[in-house]
Write a protein that holds these residues in place. Structure first.
Motif, PDB file in Angstrom:
ATOM      1  N   UNK A   1       0.868  -1.002  -0.006  1.00  0.00           N
ATOM      2  CA  UNK A   1       0.019  -0.134  -0.146  1.00  0.00           C
ATOM      3  C   UNK A   1       0.932   1.242   0.055  1.00  0.00           C
ATOM      4  N   UNK A   2       0.995   2.253  -1.043  1.00  0.00           N
ATOM      5  CA  UNK A   2       1.687   3.291  -0.961  1.00  0.00           C
ATOM      6  C   UNK A   2       0.671   4.555  -1.466  1.00  0.00           C
ATOM      7  N   UNK A   3       1.220   5.563  -0.906  1.00  0.00           N
ATOM      8  CA  UNK A   3       0.459   6.893  -1.147  1.00  0.00           C
ATOM      9  C   UNK A   3      -0.939   6.840  -1.240  1.00  0.00           C
ATOM     10  N   UNK A   4      -1.500   7.171  -2.215  1.00  0.00           N
ATOM     11  CA  UNK A   4      -3.067   7.191  -2.265  1.00  0.00           C
ATOM     12  C   UNK A   4      -3.645   5.940  -2.076  1.00  0.00           C
ATOM     13  N   UNK A   5      -2.903   4.878  -1.907  1.00  0.00           N
ATOM     14  CA  UNK A   5      -3.660   3.468  -1.591  1.00  0.00           C
ATOM     15  C   UNK A   5      -4.124   3.313  -0.083  1.00  0.00           C
ATOM     16  N   UNK A   6      -3.456   4.426   0.513  1.00  0.00           N
ATOM     17  CA  UNK A   6      -4.007   4.423   1.958  1.00  0.00           C
ATOM     18  C   UNK A   6      -5.324   4.969   2.241  1.00  0.00           C
ATOM     19  N   UNK A   7      -5.870   5.845   1.301  1.00  0.00           N
ATOM     20  CA  UNK A   7      -7.275   6.165   1.294  1.00  0.00           C
ATOM     21  C   UNK A   7      -8.385   4.953   1.741  1.00  0.00           C
ATOM     22  N   UNK A   8      -7.830   3.877   1.081  1.00  0.00           N
ATOM     23  CA  UNK A   8      -8.778   2.610   1.155  1.00  0.00           C
ATOM     24  C   UNK A   8      -8.767   2.210   2.828  1.00  0.00           C
ATOM     25  N   UNK A   9      -7.467   2.277   2.983  1.00  0.00           N
ATOM     26  CA  UNK A   9      -7.151   1.684   4.436  1.00  0.00           C
ATOM     27  C   UNK A   9      -7.737   2.743   5.451  1.00  0.00           C
ATOM     28  N   UNK A  10      -7.571   3.904   5.269  1.00  0.00           N
ATOM     29  CA  UNK A  10      -8.348   4.911   6.338  1.00  0.00           C
ATOM     30  C   UNK A  10      -9.855   4.870   6.488  1.00  0.00           C
ATOM     31  N   UNK A  11     -10.369   4.665   5.248  1.00  0.00           N
ATOM     32  CA  UNK A  11     -11.770   4.598   5.221  1.00  0.00           C
ATOM     33  C   UNK A  11     -12.593   3.355   5.458  1.00  0.00           C
ATOM     34  N   UNK A  12     -11.848   2.414   5.412  1.00  0.00           N
ATOM     35  CA  UNK A  12     -12.649   1.178   5.625  1.00  0.00           C
ATOM     36  C   UNK A  12     -12.970   0.955   7.112  1.00  0.00           C
ATOM     37  N   UNK A  13     -14.112   0.019   7.189  1.00  0.00           N
ATOM     38  CA  UNK A  13     -14.426  -0.239   8.795  1.00  0.00           C
ATOM     39  C   UNK A  13     -13.628  -1.344   9.278  1.00  0.00           C
ATOM     40  N   UNK A  14     -13.250  -2.465   8.426  1.00  0.00           N
ATOM     41  CA  UNK A  14     -12.557  -3.605   9.018  1.00  0.00           C
ATOM     42  C   UNK A  14     -11.482  -3.576   8.067  1.00  0.00           C
ATOM     43  N   UNK A  15     -10.271  -3.882   8.663  1.00  0.00           N
ATOM     44  CA  UNK A  15      -9.058  -3.911   7.686  1.00  0.00           C
ATOM     45  C   UNK A  15      -8.197  -5.101   8.089  1.00  0.00           C
ATOM     46  N   UNK A  16      -8.146  -6.140   7.101  1.00  0.00           N
ATOM     47  CA  UNK A  16      -7.227  -7.223   7.493  1.00  0.00           C
ATOM     48  C   UNK A  16      -6.098  -7.287   6.460  1.00  0.00           C
ATOM     49  N   UNK A  17      -5.044  -7.740   6.743  1.00  0.00           N
ATOM     50  CA  UNK A  17      -3.884  -7.819   5.911  1.00  0.00           C
ATOM     51  C   UNK A  17      -3.086  -9.169   5.772  1.00  0.00           C
ATOM     52  N   UNK A  18      -2.664  -9.395   4.643  1.00  0.00           N
ATOM     53  CA  UNK A  18      -1.646 -10.564   4.411  1.00  0.00           C
ATOM     54  C   UNK A  18      -0.476 -10.076   5.033  1.00  0.00           C
ATOM     55  N   UNK A  19       0.311 -11.469   5.660  1.00  0.00           N
ATOM     56  CA  UNK A  19       1.305 -10.961   6.246  1.00  0.00           C
ATOM     57  C   UNK A  19       2.564 -10.549   5.506  1.00  0.00           C
TER      58      UNK A  19
END
Length: 266
Positions: A105-123
């Motif tokens: 996740x780089x730069x503007x991709x952080x929009x999706x993370x900031x605005x999501x209700x629940x965030x899960x991530x690959x290791x």
């Protein structure tokens, strides 16, 4: 079913899956994706069959690396920050949104993370804000992130730029990510969570989500007053009594479809 050039969109069992589909460009947002994302979110918002949405990226290398510098989204200055309508939250989608981070996740991709209700991530996921390293202001994403994680962590991302990459484990420690799973299990886990969410009252969840996000912008007393009005409105609707009846009768509830155009949910 809507067909997009830069997105893969499908709906099944109450769950919409929205996949950023430019793996050859690490799912960077070009002008076409910039136009199509609000269209996809509008479809999610209006479709009564959709109860919850999952957003993820194609491939295994990147979730989203921000705006594509080779084909930048064309935005009118007069539109202001409202033109960056890449996420459900920016499109008044009050249905739950799960963000499944499959890689960088780089730069503007952080929009999706900031605005999501629940965030899960690959290791294998990582997080970086490269704006200042490219001579750009890191403004919108850090401001939104500061509502979720400690200020120093936001400033470290924003000011160190390409020189700092946050691991999935560190993101989880800070609360940017809710849980980290092996890459091979990411979508399985996202769908598992989505199925649990899809069993709940759509209108109750929409009003719950809106009350919580709205509270970040209002004083506490106003937030509580607004939330109470949401509760009163919901209790006059069919799902309030249906929830009670289903519990007493020991049967699965039959929820009414959520209407995003209802006046109290606008």
């Amino acid at each position: 079913m809507r067909v997009f050039e830069t997105l893969d969109y499908s709906v099944r069992d109450g769950v919409a899956e929205l996949r950023l589909q430019r793996p050859e460009r690490r799912n960077a947002v070009n002008h076409r994706m910039h136009v199509e994302l609000p269209q996809a979110w509008s479809a999610i918002r209006r479709d009564p069959q959709v109860v919850v949405a999952i957003v993820t990226g194609a491939g295994s290398k990147a979730f989203c690396t921000g705006a594509d510098l080779a084909d930048l989204p064309r935005v009118e200055e007069s539109d202001g920050h409202g033109a960056m309508a890449w996420t459900g939250l920016r499109n008044d989608v009050w249905k739950p949104v799960i963000c499944a981070i499959n890689g960088q996740v780089v730069g503007g991709g952080l929009h999706f993370v900031a605005d999501a209700d629940i965030v899960i991530a690959s290791d294998e996921a990582t997080f970086c804000d490269s704006h200042v390293s490219s001579g750009l202001v890191a403004g919108l994403e850090p401001v939104a992130l500061a509502r979720k994680i400690p200020l120093e962590a936001v400033l470290r991302l924003a000011l160190v730029g390409r020189g700092y990459t946050m691991s999935a484990a560190r993101a989880c420690e800070l609360g940017l990510v809710g849980e980290v799973v092996p890459a091979s299990q990411l979508m399985e886990r996202a769908r598992e969570l989505a199925a649990l969410i899809a069993a709940n009252s759509p209108s109750a969840m929409a009003r719950t989500k809106r009350a919580i996000w709205r509270s970040l912008e209002l004083p506490l007393s106003q937030s509580l007053d607004a939330a109470w009005r949401d509760i009163e409105t919901h209790n006059r609707g069919p799902d309030f009594q249906e929830g009670i009846d289903a519990f007493l009768e020991r049967r699965p509830p039959e929820w009414a479809a959520y209407d995003p155009e209802a006046r109290d949910d606008g």
